[in-house]
Enzyme design. Structure first.
Site, PDB file in Angstrom:
ATOM      1  N   LEU A 194       0.790  -1.296   0.092  1.00 34.41           N
ATOM      2  CA  LEU A 194       0.128  -0.071  -0.004  1.00 34.41           C
ATOM      3  C   LEU A 194       0.689   1.177   0.104  1.00 34.41           C
ATOM      4  CD1 LEU A 194      -2.694  -1.066   2.679  1.00 34.41           C
ATOM      5  CD2 LEU A 194      -2.863  -1.073   0.090  1.00 34.41           C
ATOM      6  N   GLY A 195       2.001   0.988   0.568  1.00 28.64           N
ATOM      7  CA  GLY A 195       2.827   2.379   0.611  1.00 28.64           C
ATOM      8  C   GLY A 195       3.895   2.231   1.675  1.00 28.64           C
ATOM      9  N   SER A 208       6.567   5.776   8.291  1.00 24.65           N
ATOM     10  CA  SER A 208       7.732   6.255   9.198  1.00 24.65           C
ATOM     11  C   SER A 208       8.204   4.626   9.751  1.00 24.65           C
ATOM     12  CB  SER A 208       7.360   6.974  10.382  1.00 24.65           C
ATOM     13  OG  SER A 208       6.452   6.498  11.051  1.00 24.65           O
ATOM     14  N   PHE A 209       9.428   4.293   9.382  1.00 29.23           N
ATOM     15  CA  PHE A 209      10.257   3.042   9.939  1.00 29.23           C
ATOM     16  C   PHE A 209       9.553   1.971   9.461  1.00 29.23           C
ATOM     17  CE2 PHE A 209       9.709   6.324  13.578  1.00 29.23           C
ATOM     18  CZ  PHE A 209      10.792   7.197  13.319  1.00 29.23           C
ATOM     19  N   GLY A 210       8.873   1.808   8.418  1.00 31.44           N
ATOM     20  CA  GLY A 210       8.156   0.655   8.053  1.00 31.44           C
ATOM     21  C   GLY A 210       7.597   0.610   6.557  1.00 31.44           C
ATOM     22  N   VAL A 247       3.830  -0.586   4.322  1.00 29.26           N
ATOM     23  CA  VAL A 247       2.210  -0.806   4.896  1.00 29.26           C
ATOM     24  C   VAL A 247       1.755  -1.859   3.630  1.00 29.26           C
ATOM     25  CG1 VAL A 247       0.124   0.017   5.334  1.00 29.26           C
ATOM     26  CG2 VAL A 247       1.943   1.304   5.969  1.00 29.26           C
ATOM     27  N   LYS A 294       1.261  -2.717   9.155  1.00 24.72           N
ATOM     28  CA  LYS A 294       2.685  -2.018   8.993  1.00 24.72           C
ATOM     29  C   LYS A 294       3.583  -2.817   9.405  1.00 24.72           C
ATOM     30  CE  LYS A 294       4.959   1.986  10.797  1.00 24.72           C
ATOM     31  NZ  LYS A 294       4.454   3.311  11.555  1.00 24.72           N
ATOM     32  N   ASP A 298       3.785  15.041  12.425  1.00 28.01           N
ATOM     33  CA  ASP A 298       4.288  14.587  10.993  1.00 28.01           C
ATOM     34  C   ASP A 298       2.840  14.826  10.178  1.00 28.01           C
ATOM     35  OD1 ASP A 298       6.142  14.145   8.924  1.00 28.01           O
ATOM     36  OD2 ASP A 298       5.805  11.872   9.268  1.00 28.01           O
TER      37      ASP A 298
END
Length: 519
Positions: A254-255, A258-260, A262, A276, A371
């Site tokens: 999916l995209g 931050s840090f991972g 999805v 995630k 963010d």
């Protein structure tokens, strides 16, 4: 690498499929210099012998020649894409552009994908190590002005390397290996013909007997993650039952977050969700800090229950990864939305009001998101907006945060230019102003500047340009958010009374094909 020179044969499968009719059963993506006259040629003729219509190129593209429209259309008109990952596959930008297009078509549900790992390890493809690392070092130099393109290629490699594929190891006869590939393709085409499905089912909906890449058998690599976790039921803060995730499969990418990364997830009882995935294998102090942020994100998400905040569904952990299960918000981010449609003032107003509701909820709990931007705000088919990605979120007592965290173009002056001072909830309000500006202009703030140049301007206290062409209410709302002094910015509660977001909600409706242009 496929291109404009076609070699095809009629297929007995083609006439039996439902409309729209694909032109090709198989699209071959490969690095010509590595495999054209050997493995790829043998595979092509094996497919031809089975009367499987196959698209491949028969000559090399010249250096600097852009990927052709005909090639991209051929991908869309194929049922199955076979990607032959060889040692130098990633050195070709044409191959990577093909790959990115293939991933898009797979995510749309119109294309099956079969990765072939030809004397390369899936982990090298997934994490861009060994020869893939060297290739991307060169790409980052050549495309330093367009890092999003390089990241898109990385995401595409990671996505496809997680799919069920076939691995050719030393000692395996190529003839037997090719035969197994052709049999797989033939069976999938026969299955589609029998079911007369038309658009292909997602390749994420595979049999649970398939295994993950790390547990591959001799030749096959699986994507399915089917864990036998004992269901644990929990309650949301207001006493509602939180749905648990037990046995599940990992689906399409999916995209990034931050840090991972999805992905879509799918339980054995048919429930879709977002997952995630965060690696635990990162070494060094930065890796450990990232893990602490993830743990902090989980701790916060457990406490949230609000219609404008993505719902947390649970967590799972194994030796190498943490998986955070979240509500699946079907239409993606506001960033992807404004890239497709030119959002009207009334639509942005409705979205902004919901963002404010979510921010008010957070700020009432003394939580700063840190963010806020369109790519971290999700929207579903009903127009409901959800704040997401709490990887940098933090509880603040009273303007006591000092670390410089966030995404440069949306960061507030007090975050960039600390000078031994602290900051607090008002930093989110600045980011909100940038986000509203982003929706209305369809580009991020300070879009004419590089990241470091933007940080310099923000640190000097120079807000982004707010066009005069925007409506009076929209301009006033944005400018109130972009006050350089955080003490001069209104709170989320106060902004909920601003004329820009108090207009009647029935003014928000489906985008008109005439007034809202799809690109």
């Amino acid at each position: 690498m496929a291109s404009t020179s076609l070699q095809t044969v009629p297929s007995s499968f083609t006439s039996a499929f439902s409309k729209p009719q694909p032109e090709y059963d198989v699209f071959l993506s490969f690095r010509g210099e590595d495999t054209r006259c050997k493995f790829t040629d043998h595979l092509y003729h094996a497919l031809v012998d089975k009367e499987i219509t196959t698209f491949r190129d028969d000559k090399e593209l010249k250096m600097g020649e852009p990927i052709s429209l005909e090639l991209l259309e051929a991908i869309e008109k194929s049922r199955i894409a076979v990607i032959i990952f060889s040692e130098n596959y990633a050195s070709s930008t044409w191959c990577l552009e093909e790959l990115a297009k293939i991933v898009v078509c797979r995510e749309r549900g119109i294309l099956r994908v079969l990765p072939i790992f030809y004397h390369v390890e899936p982990t090298d493809v997934r994490h861009q190590t060994n020869t893939f690392k060297g290739a991307f070092t060169e790409h980052e130099k050549c495309f330093k002005e367009n890092p999003e393109k390089v990241q898109n290629w990385r995401d595409a490699l990671r996505s496809v390397a997680n799919l069920t594929g076939k691995l050719l190891k030393d000692g395996v006869h190529e003839a037997d290996f090719i035969r197994s590939i052709v049999q797989w393709i033939y069976s999938k085409l026969k299955e589609d013909k029998k079911q007369n499905e038309g658009p292909l089912e997602s390749t994420s909906n595979r049999n649970e007997n398939e295994t993950e890449n790390e547990n591959e058998n001799e030749n096959d690599i699986g994507i399915v993650r089917a864990t036998n976790v004992i269901p644990v039921y929990s309650f949301l803060p207001r006493g509602k039952l939180r749905r648990s995730i037990s046995s599940w499969q990992k689906g399409e990418l999916l995209g990034s977050a931050s840090f991972g990364t999805v992905y879509e997830g799918y339980t054995e009882d048919g429930f879709f969700f977002a997952v995630k995935e965060v690696s635990l294998l990162d070494q060094g102090s930065q890796g450990k800090q990232n893990i602490s942020y993830v743990e902090q994100e989980i701790s916060l998400l457990k406490q949230f229950e609000h219609e404008n905040i993505v719902q947390y569904l649970g967590t799972e952990k194994d030796e190498s990864r943490i998986y955070i299960f979240l509500e699946l918000v079907t239409k993606g981010s506001l960033a992807s939305l404004y890239q497709k449609y030119r959002l009207r003032d009334s639509q942005v107003s409705a979205y902004t009001r919901q963002i404010l509701n979510g921010l008010k909820y957070l700020h009432d709990k003394k939580v700063i998101h840190r963010d806020i931007k369109c790519s971290n705000i999700l929207v579903d088919a009903s127009g409901s907006v959800k704040l997401a990605d709490f990887g940098l979120a933090k509880v603040t007592k009273l303007n006591d945060i000092k670390s410089c965290k966030g995404t440069p173009f949306w960061m507030a002056p007090e975050v960039v230019n600390l000078k031994n001072r602290f900051y607090g909830l008002a930093a989110d309000i600045w980011s909100l102003g940038c986000t509203v500006l982003e929706m209305l202009t369809r580009q991020h703030p300070y879009s004419h500047l590089e990241g470091m140049q933007a940080l310099f301007m923000i640190g000097k206290g120079e807000p982004p340009l707010v066009p005069d062409s925007l409506s009076r209410d929209a301009r006033d709302f944005i400018l109130k958010c972009l006050q350089v002094n955080p003490n001069d910015r209104p709170t989320a509660t106060q902004l909920l009374d601003h004329p820009f977001v108090t207009r009647p909600q029935n003014s928000f409706g489906p985008a008109s094909p005439h007034n809202s242009i799809q690109l």
